[in-house]
Design a protein around this motif. Sequence first.
Motif, PDB file in Angstrom:
ATOM      1  N   GLU A 235      67.608  25.890  29.243  1.00 46.92           N
ATOM      2  CA  GLU A 235      67.668  25.690  30.688  1.00 46.92           C
ATOM      3  C   GLU A 235      69.129  25.543  31.114  1.00 46.92           C
ATOM      4  O   GLU A 235      69.864  24.732  30.558  1.00 46.92           O
ATOM      5  CB  GLU A 235      66.900  24.426  31.069  1.00 46.92           C
ATOM      6  CG  GLU A 235      66.936  24.131  32.559  1.00 46.92           C
ATOM      7  CD  GLU A 235      66.350  22.773  32.885  1.00 46.92           C
ATOM      8  OE1 GLU A 235      65.180  22.720  33.301  1.00 46.92           O
ATOM      9  OE2 GLU A 235      67.066  21.752  32.711  1.00 46.92           O
ATOM     10  N   ILE A 236      69.532  26.337  32.096  1.00 45.68           N
ATOM     11  CA  ILE A 236      70.909  26.322  32.605  1.00 45.68           C
ATOM     12  C   ILE A 236      70.880  25.922  34.066  1.00 45.68           C
ATOM     13  O   ILE A 236      70.191  26.551  34.880  1.00 45.68           O
ATOM     14  CB  ILE A 236      71.570  27.706  32.440  1.00 45.68           C
ATOM     15  CG1 ILE A 236      71.680  28.062  30.948  1.00 45.68           C
ATOM     16  CG2 ILE A 236      72.941  27.731  33.108  1.00 45.68           C
ATOM     17  CD1 ILE A 236      72.249  29.445  30.689  1.00 45.68           C
ATOM     18  N   LEU A 237      71.618  24.876  34.408  1.00 48.36           N
ATOM     19  CA  LEU A 237      71.678  24.418  35.792  1.00 48.36           C
ATOM     20  C   LEU A 237      72.624  25.300  36.590  1.00 48.36           C
ATOM     21  O   LEU A 237      73.760  25.544  36.182  1.00 48.36           O
ATOM     22  CB  LEU A 237      72.139  22.956  35.848  1.00 48.36           C
ATOM     23  CG  LEU A 237      71.272  21.939  35.087  1.00 48.36           C
ATOM     24  CD1 LEU A 237      71.826  20.528  35.269  1.00 48.36           C
ATOM     25  CD2 LEU A 237      69.811  22.009  35.553  1.00 48.36           C
ATOM     26  N   GLY A 238      72.161  25.773  37.744  1.00 53.03           N
ATOM     27  CA  GLY A 238      72.933  26.715  38.544  1.00 53.03           C
ATOM     28  C   GLY A 238      72.542  28.136  38.183  1.00 53.03           C
ATOM     29  O   GLY A 238      71.520  28.389  37.542  1.00 53.03           O
ATOM     30  N   ASN A 239      73.394  29.092  38.584  1.00 58.65           N
ATOM     31  CA  ASN A 239      73.092  30.494  38.284  1.00 58.65           C
ATOM     32  C   ASN A 239      73.845  31.028  37.072  1.00 58.65           C
ATOM     33  O   ASN A 239      73.772  32.221  36.753  1.00 58.65           O
ATOM     34  CB  ASN A 239      73.353  31.384  39.508  1.00 58.65           C
ATOM     35  CG  ASN A 239      74.816  31.365  39.930  1.00 58.65           C
ATOM     36  OD1 ASN A 239      75.671  30.797  39.255  1.00 58.65           O
ATOM     37  ND2 ASN A 239      75.108  31.982  41.073  1.00 58.65           N
ATOM     38  N   GLY A 240      74.610  30.148  36.410  1.00 58.77           N
ATOM     39  CA  GLY A 240      75.356  30.546  35.225  1.00 58.77           C
ATOM     40  C   GLY A 240      76.687  31.193  35.520  1.00 58.77           C
ATOM     41  O   GLY A 240      77.486  31.447  34.607  1.00 58.77           O
ATOM     42  N   LYS A 241      76.957  31.459  36.803  1.00 59.24           N
ATOM     43  CA  LYS A 241      78.202  32.127  37.182  1.00 59.24           C
ATOM     44  C   LYS A 241      79.312  31.139  37.564  1.00 59.24           C
ATOM     45  O   LYS A 241      80.445  31.567  37.823  1.00 59.24           O
ATOM     46  CB  LYS A 241      77.956  33.074  38.358  1.00 59.24           C
ATOM     47  CG  LYS A 241      76.790  34.041  38.164  1.00 59.24           C
ATOM     48  CD  LYS A 241      76.941  34.876  36.909  1.00 59.24           C
ATOM     49  CE  LYS A 241      75.742  35.820  36.755  1.00 59.24           C
ATOM     50  NZ  LYS A 241      75.766  36.524  35.450  1.00 59.24           N
ATOM     51  N   GLN A 242      78.974  29.853  37.604  1.00 54.17           N
ATOM     52  CA  GLN A 242      80.006  28.862  37.917  1.00 54.17           C
ATOM     53  C   GLN A 242      81.158  29.015  36.919  1.00 54.17           C
ATOM     54  O   GLN A 242      80.935  29.120  35.715  1.00 54.17           O
ATOM     55  CB  GLN A 242      79.454  27.444  37.842  1.00 54.17           C
ATOM     56  CG  GLN A 242      78.196  27.183  38.650  1.00 54.17           C
ATOM     57  CD  GLN A 242      76.960  27.202  37.792  1.00 54.17           C
ATOM     58  OE1 GLN A 242      76.658  28.204  37.172  1.00 54.17           O
ATOM     59  NE2 GLN A 242      76.248  26.084  37.756  1.00 54.17           N
ATOM     60  N   SER A 243      82.384  29.021  37.427  1.00 50.20           N
ATOM     61  CA  SER A 243      83.554  29.265  36.582  1.00 50.20           C
ATOM     62  C   SER A 243      84.528  28.102  36.724  1.00 50.20           C
ATOM     63  O   SER A 243      84.965  27.786  37.839  1.00 50.20           O
ATOM     64  CB  SER A 243      84.242  30.574  36.991  1.00 50.20           C
ATOM     65  OG  SER A 243      83.355  31.667  36.876  1.00 50.20           O
TER      66      SER A 243
END
Length: 301
Positions: free
Chosen positions: A188-196
């Motif tokens: 499970e990944i919080l957010g869309n995974g594109k946070q940089s």
Amino acid sequence: MTSVVTGGAGYIGGHLVDHLIENGEDVISIDDYSSGSYVNEKAQNIKLDLRIAYPTIPKEAIIYHLAANPDVKTSMENIYEHFERDVKVTLNVMEMARKYDAKMVIFFSSSTVYGEGKIPTTEFDEIKPISNYGLFKVLGEEILKFYTRNYGIRGISLRLANITGGRISHGVVIDFIKKLRKNKEVLEILGNGKQSKSYLYITDLLSAVDVIVKYFKGLYDTFNIGNDDWVTVDEIARIVEEEMGLSPKHVYVDAGEGRGWKGDVRFMLLDTSKIKSFGWLPKYSSAQAVRLAVRDALDKV
């Protein structure tokens, strides 16, 4: 020289205590052990709730102020508790500094004070936090500036990127490792995974602190402390998976606009030109820092 570390039982504080002792300094660690538990027996360890009181310390000490609640996410839920631990504690620390003529106070602030500003963000860019954690760091900086201006106490605010590695106890690396140890098939990944965001290995932070203490000669200033690059959450997930030898399915839990939670800064990269002018450079890139942190954590989590 005596160094006083508030929050010395915490993640960064504990590493700083170790580092200062290795440098031959006398160290006083102050903590209420509410969130951290690390103890270096070579330090003078004082158990004390800085919301209520502060101890007697030697005159002209350097105070490294890290005592705070480190969880950005819960700052949006437990607002008054965070205010007490982040703002009231800072006021009491500055009163301790004033009473005992501290040589300098170094406040460990955060890149969250900027919110989602322009990339890369300089120390002169707009302060616009989107979490209570960031807001309370702004208030801490203002308290420190007030005391430098009115009482002549030298002060520095360090606006940190994400610090990782060593005995890290929370954050995305630990979160992913714990989740994968419970379920190897799904992550499970919080957010869309594109946070940089920019990540800095703990030893690079300690070297930055050394450089600033040695070369800063002014009354007050702020310094960004971070890396030259960033990594996405998806990239962090892949690094963790590679180190654990797993290939799970990814499930995303988006709190809105690609955020992992309310108050989550999606993009953070700091301009570190100011501290680089003192000759400091990070040894590890963001991806290298994350990989080292995963290896550090796998034996302990």
